[in-house]
Motif scaffolding. Structure first.
Motif, short mmCIF file in Angstrom:
data_model
loop_
_atom_site.label_atom_id
_atom_site.label_comp_id
_atom_site.label_asym_id
_atom_site.label_seq_id
_atom_site.Cartn_x
_atom_site.Cartn_y
_atom_site.Cartn_z
N GLY A 96 -6.92 6.60 5.50
CA GLY A 96 -6.61 5.44 4.67
C GLY A 96 -6.53 4.17 5.50
N ILE A 100 0.12 5.42 4.09
CA ILE A 100 -1.30 5.72 4.23
C ILE A 100 -1.50 6.57 5.49
N LEU A 144 0.80 -1.22 0.00
CA LEU A 144 0.00 0.00 0.00
C LEU A 144 0.84 1.27 0.00
N ASN A 154 -3.85 4.73 -7.77
CA ASN A 154 -2.52 4.63 -8.40
C ASN A 154 -1.76 3.40 -7.92
N GLY A 155 -2.40 2.55 -7.14
CA GLY A 155 -1.71 1.42 -6.54
C GLY A 155 -1.78 0.13 -7.30
N VAL A 181 -8.87 -2.04 -2.92
CA VAL A 181 -7.80 -1.06 -2.68
C VAL A 181 -7.79 -0.01 -3.80
N LEU A 188 -7.06 3.83 -3.42
CA LEU A 188 -5.70 4.17 -3.85
C LEU A 188 -5.58 3.85 -5.33
#
Length: 176
Positions: A53, A49, A46, A116-117, A110, A114
């Motif tokens: 988050g 965060i 991750l 862009n993860g 996720v 997020l």
């Protein structure tokens, strides 16, 4: 805080992997070997965060774990990823539909918080050593035949304590 979602290993599996690390070191492999208590299977890294988050990820663990059932994973072989002249040495796993389903469920949730993860490809492995150098650039190790039960997932924090990298469990959810 720097976090990841993981499957924690039981003591028997950690002990076996620690013995394998000793054999690898005895064979002349040098590197930054993962401390026994840090051995785990990452489901999703991750990164950093914040507290909001953190709460969102804890909710993801609850949601995903309620949709999963306990399953068994089996260690397969020892392998390496090339990183220039240094290597990452890992323990691989036999293909598991349950693990793939878990990864895709976690990743989908996720990505909602997020975006862009996303990762290009999930290659499940347990890192045994980083920045490793191998004599003659070869890695000879027999296949592993060890199974362990997966009964839940954890939210882990990666931090340093007394100069050592430690992974702290921040949340855990059992499968239904």
């Amino acid at each position: 805080m720097r976090c990841f979602i993981a499957i924690e290993l039981d003591n028997e599996t950690r002990s076996l992997l620690s013995e394998i690390q000793k054999k690898l070191a005895d064979s002349g492999i040098k590197g930054n070997f993962t401390r026994t208590e840090n051995l785990h299977l990452t489901i999703k890294f991750l990164g950093e965060i914040d507290s909001a988050g953190f709460i969102s990820v804890k909710n993801i663990l609850k949601k995903v774990s309620s949709e999963q059932k306990s399953f068994v994973l089996t260690l397969d072989k020892i392998g390496k990823f090339d990183r220039g002249n240094k290597k990452i040495i890992w323990a691989g796993l036999y293909r598991s539909r349950e693990l793939e389903d878990l990864y895709y469920a976690v990743n989908a949730e996720v990505m909602k918080i997020l975006p862009n993860g996303d990762e290009k490809r999930y290659t499940p492995h347990i890192t045994l050593a980083r920045e490793a150098t191998l004599p003659a650039d070869t890695l000879n190790y027999d296949e592993i035949r060890h199974s362990f039960r997966v009964s839940g997932i954890s939210l882990m924090e990666s931090t340093r304590k007394d100069g050592k990298l430690v992974y702290l469990r921040k949340a855990y959810e059992s499968f239904s």
